[in-house]
Design a protein around this motif. Structure first.
Motif, PDB file in Angstrom:
ATOM      1  N   LYS A  81      -6.328  -7.365  -2.804  1.00 29.42           N
ATOM      2  CA  LYS A  81      -4.924  -7.417  -2.394  1.00 29.42           C
ATOM      3  C   LYS A  81      -4.588  -6.220  -1.505  1.00 29.42           C
ATOM      4  N   ASP A  82      -3.958  -6.501  -0.364  1.00 24.13           N
ATOM      5  CA  ASP A  82      -3.476  -5.430   0.501  1.00 24.13           C
ATOM      6  C   ASP A  82      -2.430  -4.625  -0.261  1.00 24.13           C
ATOM      7  N   TYR A  83      -2.302  -3.360   0.105  1.00 28.27           N
ATOM      8  CA  TYR A  83      -1.317  -2.520  -0.560  1.00 28.27           C
ATOM      9  C   TYR A  83      -0.699  -1.567   0.451  1.00 28.27           C
ATOM     10  N   VAL A  96      -7.230  -5.052   3.235  1.00 31.70           N
ATOM     11  CA  VAL A  96      -8.528  -5.110   2.561  1.00 31.70           C
ATOM     12  C   VAL A  96      -9.500  -6.121   3.165  1.00 31.70           C
ATOM     13  N   LEU A  97      -9.030  -7.050   3.963  1.00 31.15           N
ATOM     14  CA  LEU A  97      -9.975  -7.977   4.588  1.00 31.15           C
ATOM     15  C   LEU A  97     -10.879  -7.234   5.567  1.00 31.15           C
ATOM     16  N   ARG A  98     -10.287  -6.285   6.315  1.00 27.83           N
ATOM     17  CA  ARG A  98     -11.068  -5.471   7.255  1.00 27.83           C
ATOM     18  C   ARG A  98     -11.323  -4.067   6.724  1.00 27.83           C
ATOM     19  N   PRO A 116       0.082   1.978  14.411  1.00 24.79           N
ATOM     20  CA  PRO A 116      -1.343   2.193  14.698  1.00 24.79           C
ATOM     21  C   PRO A 116      -2.242   1.835  13.512  1.00 24.79           C
ATOM     22  N   ASP A 117      -3.432   1.352  13.838  1.00 22.10           N
ATOM     23  CA  ASP A 117      -4.488   1.152  12.855  1.00 22.10           C
ATOM     24  C   ASP A 117      -5.414   2.359  12.942  1.00 22.10           C
ATOM     25  N   LYS A 123     -16.101   0.411   6.978  1.00 21.65           N
ATOM     26  CA  LYS A 123     -17.424   0.075   7.540  1.00 21.65           C
ATOM     27  C   LYS A 123     -17.994   1.263   8.316  1.00 21.65           C
ATOM     28  N   LYS A 124     -17.173   1.902   9.153  1.00 27.57           N
ATOM     29  CA  LYS A 124     -17.637   3.093   9.880  1.00 27.57           C
ATOM     30  C   LYS A 124     -18.023   4.206   8.922  1.00 27.57           C
ATOM     31  N   HIS A 125     -17.219   4.371   7.877  1.00 28.60           N
ATOM     32  CA  HIS A 125     -17.498   5.415   6.892  1.00 28.60           C
ATOM     33  C   HIS A 125     -18.852   5.161   6.225  1.00 28.60           C
TER      34      HIS A 125
END
Length: 130
Positions: A81-83, A96-98, A116-117, A123-125
């Motif tokens: 779930k996004d938060y 949370v999907l990305r 901004p994102d 994934k980069k981390h």
């Protein structure tokens, strides 16, 4: 009138459940399922802290850190779930999907809203740790 109805159905055929089901496995295959420690390490990383410090959100840095800690606690409890956390007219959240952190805030003396994102995704981390 019946002629129009027939043409409408030809232009927009009803979607079948089979097509929708075929799309979902692709999304779930690409979706990361990080551990609690990976989520904590990513959101408490220096890159995330630096990104948050640069944002002119109108909230102090200690409240930004508190927002991240609240996000960590809630995302670990329910990782599907996004938060988001809101302070006045500013919001920090995680998609949370990305597995991407984002912010939304109004610039002082401006009519627009910035959204901004964070470029430093989970994934980069994880890629930098390998």
């Amino acid at each position: 009138m019946s002629n129009t109805d027939a043409n409408f159905q030809q232009l927009f055929p009803p979607t079948s459940q089979v097509n929708k089901d075929n799309e979902n496995p692709t999304l779930s295959v690409n979706h990361l399922t990080p551990t609690d420690d990976q989520i904590k390490d990513w959101l408490q990383s220096p890159q995330i802290k630096q990104w948050l410090r640069k944002l002119l959100m109108g909230i102090p840095n200690n409240l930004k850190v508190e927002a991240i800690n609240t996000i960590i606690k809630n995302v670990i409890q329910n990782p599907d779930k996004d938060y988001q956390v809101q302070f006045g007219s500013s919001t920090i959240g995680v998609y949370v999907l990305r597995w991407q952190l984002w912010a939304a805030y109004k610039l002082p003396y401006a009519s627009g809203i910035k959204t901004p994102d964070c470029p430093y995704t989970l994934k980069k981390h994880l890629d930098t740790l390998d």
